[in-house]
Design an enzyme around this catalytic site. Structure first.
Site, PDB file in Angstrom:
ATOM      1  N   LYS A  74      72.537  -1.076  34.470  1.00 51.43           N
ATOM      2  CA  LYS A  74      73.489  -2.032  33.890  1.00 51.43           C
ATOM      3  C   LYS A  74      74.940  -1.590  34.074  1.00 51.43           C
ATOM      4  O   LYS A  74      75.780  -2.374  34.525  1.00 51.43           O
ATOM      5  CB  LYS A  74      73.162  -2.224  32.404  1.00 51.43           C
ATOM      6  N   THR A  76      76.054   0.636  36.223  1.00 54.36           N
ATOM      7  CA  THR A  76      76.293   0.656  37.670  1.00 54.36           C
ATOM      8  C   THR A  76      76.639  -0.746  38.160  1.00 54.36           C
ATOM      9  O   THR A  76      77.569  -0.933  38.959  1.00 54.36           O
ATOM     10  CB  THR A  76      75.052   1.194  38.405  1.00 54.36           C
ATOM     11  N   LYS A 108      68.803  10.864  28.561  1.00 63.44           N
ATOM     12  CA  LYS A 108      69.353   9.669  29.200  1.00 63.44           C
ATOM     13  C   LYS A 108      70.367   9.997  30.291  1.00 63.44           C
ATOM     14  O   LYS A 108      70.519   9.297  31.280  1.00 63.44           O
ATOM     15  CB  LYS A 108      70.006   8.775  28.130  1.00 63.44           C
ATOM     16  N   ALA A 276      73.452   0.730  20.242  1.00 65.87           N
ATOM     17  CA  ALA A 276      73.111  -0.683  20.383  1.00 65.87           C
ATOM     18  C   ALA A 276      71.898  -1.082  19.558  1.00 65.87           C
ATOM     19  O   ALA A 276      71.569  -2.249  19.481  1.00 65.87           O
ATOM     20  CB  ALA A 276      72.868  -1.020  21.848  1.00 65.87           C
ATOM     21  N   PHE A 304      71.593  -1.623  25.951  1.00 68.18           N
ATOM     22  CA  PHE A 304      70.174  -1.941  26.053  1.00 68.18           C
ATOM     23  C   PHE A 304      69.968  -3.353  26.613  1.00 68.18           C
ATOM     24  O   PHE A 304      70.773  -3.855  27.373  1.00 68.18           O
ATOM     25  CB  PHE A 304      69.459  -1.729  24.725  1.00 68.18           C
ATOM     26  N   PHE A 384      66.597  -1.660  45.109  1.00 69.62           N
ATOM     27  CA  PHE A 384      66.188  -0.281  45.373  1.00 69.62           C
ATOM     28  C   PHE A 384      65.598  -0.210  46.786  1.00 69.62           C
ATOM     29  O   PHE A 384      65.047  -1.194  47.284  1.00 69.62           O
ATOM     30  CB  PHE A 384      65.154   0.187  44.343  1.00 69.62           C
ATOM     31  N   TRP A 412      74.932   0.360  44.102  1.00 66.80           N
ATOM     32  CA  TRP A 412      74.665   1.806  44.011  1.00 66.80           C
ATOM     33  C   TRP A 412      74.909   2.465  45.364  1.00 66.80           C
ATOM     34  O   TRP A 412      75.522   3.527  45.452  1.00 66.80           O
ATOM     35  CB  TRP A 412      73.232   2.050  43.546  1.00 66.80           C
TER      36      TRP A 412
END
Length: 558
Positions: A74, A76, A108, A276, A304, A384, A412
């Site tokens: 998110k 990114t 995380k 969150a 989140f 990806f 990314w």
């Protein structure tokens, strides 16, 4: 190849612009900057008054499907979208949250984006940054110390030590401090009682900083925080013990938004970081409002999935700050959707259209929820390398069925260039009809508000309340606080309050086990499930891999 560098290696290889040049892109003069070295700065409190008559830019909220261990990307996406908007000739900036040290050294990792869609200086942002979290920690703990001192010095306010609801905080994951006994060692060392620590991002002071419009509003909200109750059931606030003024002094610099940049030099305001699930999960109102006055497009995010951060952004932050989003981006990945369809994380590298189809209802529910708010939605399919053409096509076809725009996002690997398509779709979405509305009326009872969120956003059949929650709601009613907004605290891993119910669960109810009163922030926290306000470290925390060499070069931070 460059794609295989770690996030921190990519960040360390970047050649950032001096922050005064980044500020100039938004028309910010150097006189309105307080420099923290060459690459980060705070903006003055006076800047907003100078630009308050500017027309607001377009507000874009980035949210996501229900999180999975596969990752959704998110932040990114938020960073890459901002760079993408600037790539297509728009004047864009971002407003994001500050990372907490606890998750950075826990499981995380940091929260400055990834790959070629990062905010820099990455090490600073993920570590002490400009000291905001330390100021919040200290202000919170000063209040706690003053409360215990008041009791020690005669307890003029008749405070019941068994009914103190204000713990201390620390910006680290430390399970051993969740429940403690303080005041041991005899009369000179205080009144013995049970207490504990929360993580700093769960502090009401953090929520207040992010919801305050200015320094005086901050001080007033701090003063309204309820710390304890008396033997005769009266609420004791920070104002009652005289703590608000000193707390505001400690926060006088923390309240100023921070300015940094992306790898491509796009301006980014990073300010505040409330949880969150236990809080509202959005960056500060001040940073958002300032960004809207300075940029034509402001990209922001909420923590989140859309059932948590986005719901609170729209129902709480937008209501309190009088904001109206122009479009919402829902981030999804093929990998995460396959996990929602029951596929194991270790098997995500192989094509599985059946698992993907079984997981897509989670995305569908989040799209429907944004549409319920009356807002245009764009799905960012975060690409990806192992995603197959057939898998991507399946997600795209489902988005078409649902009437949602979509774009492949490759930020990314390629930064702003990989976000061009997404940026173009978002610009178009911002021009669509917008019928923004809240999910519940603020004049409803607390139970009615909670039921509205549970039914409309989670897809639950309704809400059940434990005996403790009923007791809490009666006290809230007796204190005249029924009119406050509702902040639901539940697991981020499911639309339900059970983390094991992945995908789009049905035929379930939400159980509210307690209701906490955050009078300074302006909301009630409805606690469901096993929510932890002080996380613990995993078996192999990220801290084991973080190191520094003799030249000061940091490794292992991500």
């Amino acid at each position: 190849m460059a794609e295989y560098l770690s996030d921190i290696e990519i960040a360390q290889a970047a050649k950032p612009e001096v922050i005064t040049d980044v500020a100039a892109k938004l028309g910010i003069d150097s006189d309105d900057l307080e420099l923290y070295g060459k690459y980060k700065a705070k903006v003055s409190r006076e800047l907003f008054n100078k630009v308050k008559d500017n027309k607001n830019g377009k507000l874009i909220l980035v949210t996501a499907i229900t999180p999975t261990p596969a990752g959704e990307g998110k932040t990114t996406t938020s960073v890459g979208l901002t760079d993408g908007l600037n790539k297509i000739g728009k004047k864009a900036a971002a407003a994001l949250r500050e990372p907490s040290l606890g998750p950075s050294f826990g499981i995380k990792g940091g929260a400055a984006g990834g790959g070629y869609a990062q905010v820099i200086p990455m090490e600073d942002i993920n570590l002490h940054f400009t000291g905001d979290f330390h100021a919040i920690t200290t202000a919170h703990n000063l209040c706690a110390a003053m409360l215990d001192n008041h009791i020690q010095q005669g307890n003029e306010l008749n405070i019941d030590p068994r009914r103190i609801v204000f713990k201390r905080v620390l910006d680290l994951n430390e399970r051993a401090l969740r429940n403690i006994i303080i005041g041991l060692g005899g009369k000179l060392n205080g009144v013995p009682r049970e207490s504990g620590f929360d993580i700093t991002v769960a502090s009401e002071v953090m929520a207040i900083l992010c919801l305050a419009n200015d320094l005086m509003d901050l001080k007033a909200r701090l003063g309204r925080m309820i710390l304890a109750y008396t033997y005769d059931n009266k609420a004791i606030t920070a104002d009652d013990i005289g703590a608000a003024g000193s707390m505001a002094v400690l926060l006088k610099d923390a309240i100023k938004p921070n300015l940094v940049q992306t790898l491509e030099g796009s301006p980014v305001f990073i300010h505040g970081g409330p949880f969150a699930n236990i809080a509202h999960g959005c960056n500060s109102i001040q940073a958002t409002k300032l960004g809207l006055k300075l940029a034509d497009y402001l990209v922001t995010e909420a923590g989140f999935g859309a059932d948590l951060g986005a719901e609170k952004f729209l129902n709480i932050k937008c209501r309190l700050a009088n904001l109206k989003p122009d479009a919402v981006v829902v981030v999804a990945t093929v990998r995460a959707l396959k996990m929602h369809g029951g596929k194991a994380k270790s098997e995500l590298g192989t094509e599985d259209l059946a698992a993907l189809a079984a997981g897509i209802p989670n995305l569908q529910k989040h799209i429907e929820n944004i549409q319920k708010f009356g807002l245009p939605v764009v799905v960012a399919i975060n690409k990806f390398p192992l995603d197959t053409e057939a898998e991507l096509k399946l997600v795209e076809d489902k988005c078409r069925e649902l009437g949602a725009e979509f774009a492949l996002s490759d930020v990314w690997a390629h930064g702003g260039e990989g976000g061009r398509e997404l940026a173009e779709k978002v610009v178009k979405a911002c021009e669509q009809p917008n019928n923004f509305k809240f999910i519940y009326d603020e004049n409803l009872t607390p139970k009615e508000k909670m039921n509205a969120i549970a039914r409309e956003i989670y897809g639950a059949d309704g809400v059940d309340f434990t005996a403790q929650a009923e007791k809490d709601l009666k006290l809230i009613h007796d204190l005249g606080k029924d009119n406050l907004l509702v902040c639901m605290a539940k697991t981020q891993y499911s639309l339900s309050d059970d983390a094991d119910k992945i995908g789009r669960p049905a035929n379930f109810r939400i159980t509210v086990r307690e209701v906490r009163l955050s009078a300074g922030a302006g909301f009630l926290v409805a606690v469901t499930g096993a929510i932890m306000t002080m996380p613990g470290l995993p078996k192999k925390p990220a801290a084991l891999s973080i190191d520094i060499d003799e030249n000061g070069k940091i490794t292992g931070l991500f």
